[in-house]
Design a protein around this motif. Structure first.
Motif, mmCIF file in Angstrom:
data_model
loop_
_atom_site.group_PDB
_atom_site.id
_atom_site.type_symbol
_atom_site.label_atom_id
_atom_site.label_comp_id
_atom_site.label_asym_id
_atom_site.label_seq_id
_atom_site.Cartn_x
_atom_site.Cartn_y
_atom_site.Cartn_z
ATOM 1 N N VAL A 95 17.182 -11.176 -34.929
ATOM 2 C CA VAL A 95 16.702 -12.058 -34.654
ATOM 3 C C VAL A 95 14.906 -11.728 -34.980
ATOM 4 C CG1 VAL A 95 19.515 -13.308 -34.319
ATOM 5 C CG2 VAL A 95 17.086 -12.716 -32.648
ATOM 6 N N LYS A 96 14.283 -12.730 -35.006
ATOM 7 C CA LYS A 96 12.891 -12.802 -35.023
ATOM 8 C C LYS A 96 12.366 -12.114 -33.367
ATOM 9 C CE LYS A 96 11.781 -14.694 -39.326
ATOM 10 N NZ LYS A 96 11.667 -13.608 -40.202
ATOM 11 N N SER A 97 13.370 -12.227 -32.367
ATOM 12 C CA SER A 97 12.701 -11.832 -31.571
ATOM 13 C C SER A 97 12.711 -10.699 -31.335
ATOM 14 C CB SER A 97 13.216 -12.413 -30.524
ATOM 15 O OG SER A 97 14.481 -12.553 -30.239
ATOM 16 N N CYS A 98 13.436 -9.867 -31.340
ATOM 17 C CA CYS A 98 13.765 -8.475 -31.607
ATOM 18 C C CYS A 98 12.579 -7.151 -31.756
ATOM 19 C CB CYS A 98 14.906 -7.804 -32.521
ATOM 20 S SG CYS A 98 16.695 -8.422 -32.164
ATOM 21 N N GLU A 99 12.712 -6.236 -31.469
ATOM 22 C CA GLU A 99 10.970 -5.966 -31.010
ATOM 23 C C GLU A 99 11.169 -4.318 -31.995
ATOM 24 O OE1 GLU A 99 10.347 -2.721 -28.047
ATOM 25 O OE2 GLU A 99 10.339 -4.823 -26.820
ATOM 26 N N GLU A 100 10.073 -4.524 -32.641
ATOM 27 C CA GLU A 100 9.945 -3.146 -34.271
ATOM 28 C C GLU A 100 10.216 -1.921 -33.145
ATOM 29 O OE1 GLU A 100 7.514 -2.338 -38.086
ATOM 30 O OE2 GLU A 100 6.967 -3.532 -37.491
ATOM 31 N N THR A 101 11.212 -1.340 -33.857
ATOM 32 C CA THR A 101 10.769 0.350 -33.214
ATOM 33 C C THR A 101 10.227 0.981 -34.467
ATOM 34 O OG1 THR A 101 13.409 0.227 -32.592
ATOM 35 C CG2 THR A 101 12.984 2.155 -33.383
ATOM 36 N N ARG A 102 9.328 2.007 -34.105
ATOM 37 C CA ARG A 102 8.430 2.732 -34.610
ATOM 38 C C ARG A 102 9.634 4.255 -35.189
ATOM 39 N NH1 ARG A 102 4.159 5.492 -31.064
ATOM 40 N NH2 ARG A 102 6.227 7.332 -30.815
ATOM 41 N N PRO A 103 9.222 4.032 -36.552
ATOM 42 C CA PRO A 103 10.406 5.212 -37.846
ATOM 43 C C PRO A 103 10.119 6.096 -37.346
ATOM 44 C CG PRO A 103 8.466 3.558 -38.780
ATOM 45 C CD PRO A 103 8.711 3.622 -37.800
ATOM 46 N N GLU A 104 8.587 7.004 -36.269
ATOM 47 C CA GLU A 104 9.180 7.860 -35.580
ATOM 48 C C GLU A 104 9.866 8.479 -34.350
ATOM 49 O OE1 GLU A 104 5.097 6.620 -35.016
ATOM 50 O OE2 GLU A 104 5.824 6.206 -36.842
ATOM 51 N N ASP A 105 10.561 7.282 -34.243
ATOM 52 C CA ASP A 105 11.112 7.619 -33.033
ATOM 53 C C ASP A 105 12.419 7.602 -33.471
ATOM 54 O OD1 ASP A 105 8.512 7.206 -31.481
ATOM 55 O OD2 ASP A 105 8.601 5.328 -30.615
ATOM 56 N N ILE A 106 12.711 7.631 -34.534
ATOM 57 C CA ILE A 106 14.305 7.840 -34.877
ATOM 58 C C ILE A 106 14.899 9.040 -34.652
ATOM 59 C CG2 ILE A 106 16.061 6.896 -35.939
ATOM 60 C CD1 ILE A 106 13.504 5.269 -37.486
ATOM 61 N N GLY A 107 15.994 9.174 -33.987
ATOM 62 C CA GLY A 107 16.358 10.868 -33.849
ATOM 63 C C GLY A 107 17.442 10.519 -34.969
ATOM 64 N N LEU A 108 19.271 9.845 -35.574
ATOM 65 C CA LEU A 108 19.406 9.959 -36.397
ATOM 66 C C LEU A 108 19.063 8.801 -37.180
ATOM 67 C CD1 LEU A 108 22.099 10.747 -37.608
ATOM 68 C CD2 LEU A 108 23.216 9.758 -36.021
ATOM 69 N N ALA A 109 19.331 8.380 -39.047
ATOM 70 C CA ALA A 109 19.630 7.194 -39.010
ATOM 71 C C ALA A 109 20.958 7.691 -40.237
ATOM 72 C CB ALA A 109 18.810 7.166 -40.433
ATOM 73 N N LEU A 110 21.419 6.516 -40.048
ATOM 74 C CA LEU A 110 23.173 5.962 -41.077
ATOM 75 C C LEU A 110 22.680 5.436 -42.210
ATOM 76 C CD1 LEU A 110 24.973 5.724 -37.972
ATOM 77 C CD2 LEU A 110 24.953 7.431 -38.600
ATOM 78 N N VAL A 111 22.840 6.048 -43.092
ATOM 79 C CA VAL A 111 22.265 5.146 -44.623
ATOM 80 C C VAL A 111 23.503 5.059 -45.106
ATOM 81 C CG1 VAL A 111 21.212 6.041 -46.566
ATOM 82 C CG2 VAL A 111 20.458 6.634 -44.394
ATOM 83 N N PRO A 112 23.713 4.136 -45.853
ATOM 84 C CA PRO A 112 24.722 3.108 -46.944
ATOM 85 C C PRO A 112 24.525 3.916 -48.104
ATOM 86 C CG PRO A 112 23.237 1.563 -46.820
ATOM 87 C CD PRO A 112 23.022 2.450 -46.018
ATOM 88 N N CYS A 113 25.483 4.063 -48.887
ATOM 89 C CA CYS A 113 25.494 4.277 -50.224
ATOM 90 C C CYS A 113 26.748 3.401 -50.888
ATOM 91 C CB CYS A 113 25.274 5.695 -50.583
ATOM 92 S SG CYS A 113 27.578 6.277 -49.739
ATOM 93 N N VAL A 114 26.845 3.483 -52.084
ATOM 94 C CA VAL A 114 27.933 3.074 -52.973
ATOM 95 C C VAL A 114 28.508 4.244 -53.166
ATOM 96 C CG1 VAL A 114 28.334 2.119 -55.293
ATOM 97 C CG2 VAL A 114 26.523 1.486 -54.616
ATOM 98 N N CYS A 115 28.186 5.324 -53.453
ATOM 99 C CA CYS A 115 29.194 6.738 -53.774
ATOM 100 C C CYS A 115 27.866 7.571 -53.715
ATOM 101 C CB CYS A 115 29.525 6.852 -54.547
ATOM 102 S SG CYS A 115 28.391 6.899 -56.633
ATOM 103 N N CYS A 116 28.002 9.164 -53.192
ATOM 104 C CA CYS A 116 27.167 10.256 -52.511
ATOM 105 C C CYS A 116 28.423 11.155 -53.172
ATOM 106 C CB CYS A 116 27.366 10.411 -51.359
ATOM 107 S SG CYS A 116 26.138 10.887 -50.433
ATOM 108 N N CYS A 117 27.059 12.032 -53.627
ATOM 109 C CA CYS A 117 27.860 13.775 -53.753
ATOM 110 C C CYS A 117 27.037 14.548 -52.643
ATOM 111 C CB CYS A 117 27.348 14.251 -55.066
ATOM 112 S SG CYS A 117 25.541 14.360 -55.143
ATOM 113 N N GLU A 118 27.888 15.769 -52.675
ATOM 114 C CA GLU A 118 28.371 17.118 -51.941
ATOM 115 C C GLU A 118 26.975 17.312 -51.536
ATOM 116 O OE1 GLU A 118 31.075 19.798 -52.020
ATOM 117 O OE2 GLU A 118 33.288 18.295 -52.119
#
Length: 182
Positions: A95-118
């Motif tokens: 929602v609009k009231s949520c605080e933005e997070t600086r990208p440089e502070d992120i330790g782990l990013a979980l990323v979606p995909c349709v498919c992936c390879c090794e």
């Protein structure tokens, strides 16, 4: 690949998603991350709700994407699932009231995909949101993919971000070809 994904049985997906979430929560990258950036799953994607709830319970900061104009995505901190409302493309966003997070502070990013390879190349939905966002963060990148959606080879364009890990219900693959130290 979307048709293939749509043909996966519900029981398989539920069980696979639970196992994938369990593997994520056991990762050293998860334990070390103070800030977790994760997509909020939509129909057909690996369900991230369990990881979000656990990360909040573990006292981690949880940031989720908000998509903007021009294919730009930003990360916003949520403190509960109640702070999510349908946004762009019908995807749950903070929602609009949520605080933005600086990208440089992120330790782990979980990323979606349709498919992936090794090799850590993922096929997304073609919008390029993650490929524009991920280069701005030092986060460890992990694609969540059901084993039945793993592909032998996916063509990669120069701007496509390679993942550091691919997590399926059967394994956590550390990708060494990304050239990033993790």
């Amino acid at each position: 690949m979307l048709e293939r994904r749509a043909g996966l049985g519900r029981d398989y997906c539920v069980n696979a998603d639970k196992a994938i979430c369990k593997r994520v929560l056991e990762m050293e990258a998860y334990r070390q991350a103070d800030v977790l950036f994760t997509y909020v799953s939509m129909e057909g994607e690996v369900d991230t709700r369990e990881v979000i709830l656990r990360a909040l319970a573990d006292g981690k900061q949880v940031a989720v994407p908000r998509c903007g104009k021009g294919g730009i995505m930003s990360a916003y901190r949520i403190k509960s699932m109640e702070e999510l409302k349908p946004g762009a493309f019908g995807i749950l966003e903070p929602v609009k009231s949520c605080e933005e997070t600086r990208p440089e502070d992120i330790g782990l990013a979980l990323v979606p995909c349709v498919c992936c390879c090794e090799s850590g190349v993922r096929l997304g939905y073609g919008g390029g949101f993650y490929d524009r966002f991920l280069p701005g963060t030092p986060a460890v990148r992990a694609a969540l993919c059901r084993e039945k959606m793993m592909a032998g080879d996916i063509p990669r364009e120069e701007h496509d971000c390679v993942m550091d890990f691919v997590v399926t219900e059967k394994r956590v693959m550390e990708v060494s070809v990304s050239g990033r130290s993790i």
